[in-house]
Design an enzyme around this catalytic site. Structure first.
Site, PDB file in Angstrom:
ATOM      1  CE  LYS A  36     -27.617 -13.750  -3.228  1.00  0.00           C
ATOM      2  NZ  LYS A  36     -27.715 -14.039  -4.667  1.00  0.00           N
ATOM      3  NE  ARG A 129     -31.475 -12.572 -10.637  1.00  0.00           N
ATOM      4  CZ  ARG A 129     -30.854 -12.969  -9.525  1.00  0.00           C
ATOM      5  NH1 ARG A 129     -31.508 -13.045  -8.376  1.00  0.00           N
ATOM      6  NH2 ARG A 129     -29.574 -13.301  -9.556  1.00  0.00           N
TER       7      ARG A 129
HETATM    8  C1  LIG Z   1     -27.656 -15.360  -4.878  1.00  0.00           C
HETATM    9  C2  LIG Z   1     -27.178 -15.948  -6.124  1.00  0.00           C
HETATM   10  C3  LIG Z   1     -26.787 -17.306  -6.140  1.00  0.00           C
HETATM   11  C4  LIG Z   1     -26.919 -18.219  -4.944  1.00  0.00           C
HETATM   12  O1  LIG Z   1     -28.232 -18.665  -4.790  1.00  0.00           O
HETATM   13  P1  LIG Z   1     -28.621 -19.746  -3.661  1.00  0.00           P
HETATM   14  O2  LIG Z   1     -30.018 -20.120  -3.965  1.00  0.00           O
HETATM   15  O3  LIG Z   1     -28.469 -19.070  -2.342  1.00  0.00           O
HETATM   16  O4  LIG Z   1     -27.680 -20.882  -3.805  1.00  0.00           O
HETATM   17  C5  LIG Z   1     -26.299 -17.805  -7.327  1.00  0.00           C
HETATM   18  N1  LIG Z   1     -26.203 -17.033  -8.439  1.00  0.00           N
HETATM   19  C6  LIG Z   1     -26.555 -15.745  -8.451  1.00  0.00           C
HETATM   20  C7  LIG Z   1     -26.431 -14.955  -9.723  1.00  0.00           C
HETATM   21  C8  LIG Z   1     -27.073 -15.149  -7.298  1.00  0.00           C
HETATM   22  O5  LIG Z   1     -27.441 -13.863  -7.322  1.00  0.00           O
END
Ligand SMILES: *Cc1c(COP(=O)(O)O)cnc(C)c1O
Length: 354
Positions: A36, A129
């Site tokens: 993302k 969250r």
């Molecule tokens: C963005 C996201 C991740 C990745 O997080 P990083 O800290 O960039 O590794 C993993 N799980 C979910 C649900 C996310 O939204």
């Protein structure tokens, strides 16, 4: 080729990916490469796929649609909107979920599309969250899901160190393992995926303290920036500069360090403050807040100071630099998670690969 420009070093990305994939695979943990932050740029996704990533995961269906023809299982990370369930079953193989009404909508969409859609149920173990917090709700949700003909429950997951800043420890992730065991015993089934979080779990993994039942991680920042996110430390043997920003100098002049005249508001409604350092040599680079938060970029030249900027201008102090900058020169900046996110989303920023 135009500026501002993000330069992506695919070799460094290749190195970071295979280093982290090996680290995880050695501990029998599968890796979902999270795309993302770079809007699922296809060339970068390809590098991740070629270097052992088991899944590609993204928060947005628009990004997954870009890579629909890539032969890799795709995970939708953000809980689906009910309004997008048709796209979700079409462009993702697995989605993360916590709401039974949404899963019902996914079931109908999958029935219509004549496919099975897989889900991972998110459990909130304290970061607050997404995820089901209440144990009874979790059991009731699973009971409903097991009735749905076009939905397959493939696992449980959790997300930590995102909203609440909760750090993964054996005790914290142990809560997910306890939930897994309870679910497997209650329903006499086996869950294939136990997804224990994001780049904040790397430290625990390296220390060898990851609970054995955790067999899946979703990694974004650690791959792109070589940084674990529980403490913000660099991960040894990885690069922190797979992606750099290049911006062109459009003005270079000596000026006083304090504006002349009565100080009112700046272009963003804030009253600025200044320290008088006398006459300084200042450069203006053609990049601004429309592209990136100027507090989130770091000049490679450590003698350059960021003074501020506006929507389209970045003002830097180059007085102390050893380099003799000229108008038309290119200045290079290291990036953070936030600056990569906004630069890759800006329509005004060119992307180049080396
Ligand atoms: C963005 C996201 C991740 C990745 O997080 P990083 O800290 O960039 O590794 C993993 N799980 C979910 C649900 C996310 O939204």
């Amino acid at each position: 080729m135009s500026y501002p420009q993000v330069v992506i070093d695919l070799n460094k990305l290749r190195h970071n990916t295979s280093y982290l994939v090996d680290l995880c695979h050695q501990k029998s943990i599968q890796v979902a490469g999270v795309s993302k932050v770079f809007c699922a740029d296809p060339k970068m996704v390809k590098v991740m796929m070629d270097n052992g990533i088991d899944y590609i995961a993204d928060s947005r269906i628009d990004n997954l649609r870009k890579i629909k023809d890539f032969k890799v299982p795709k995970i939708l990370l953000r809980l689906p909107m009910i309004s997008e369930v048709d796209e979700v079953v079409r462009y993702s193989d697995i989605s993360l979920n916590s709401e039974v009404v949404t899963i019902e909508a996914l079931n109908s969409a999958a029935k219509l599309a004549k496919c099975m859609h897989e889900i991972i149920l998110m459990c909130d173990i304290g970061d607050l969250r997404e995820g089901i917090f209440d144990k009874t709700e979790l059991i009731n949700t699973i009971r409903s899901v097991l009735q749905m003909e076009n939905i397959k429950l493939v696992g449980l997951g959790t997300n930590i160190t995102c909203y609440g800043g909760v750090i993964p420890t054996p005790e914290v992730l142990g809560k997910l393992v306890t939930i897994k065991e309870k679910v497997e015993n209650t329903f006499n089934l086996q869950l294939n995926i136990i997804s224990g979080g994001n780049s904040s779990s790397i430290e625990l993994l390296k220390k060898g303290e990851m609970p054995k039942a955790i067999n899946h991680l979703r990694l974004g920042e650690s791959i792109i920036l070589g940084r674990e996110t529980a403490f913000g430390n660099p991960i040894s043997n990885t690069f922190d500069d797979c992606m750099l920003l290049k911006a062109e100098i459009i003005e270079l002049k000596e000026k006083p360090s304090v504006p002349i005249g009565e100080i009112g508001m700046d272009a963003f409604g804030k009253v600025p403050e200044f320290v008088d350092k006398g006459i300084r040599k200042r450069a203006i680079c053609a990049v601004g807040k429309q592209d990136v938060d100027l507090a989130d970029i770091i000049p490679i030249d450590k003698w350059v100071d960021i003074l501020g900027g506006s929507s389209d201008h970045l003002i830097v102090d180059v007085t102390d630099s050893k380099r003799d900058y000229k108008v038309g020169d290119i200045m290079t900046f290291k990036l953070t998670y936030g600056s990569i996110l906004s630069l890759m989303t800006s329509a005004y920023v060119d992307v180049q690969y080396i």
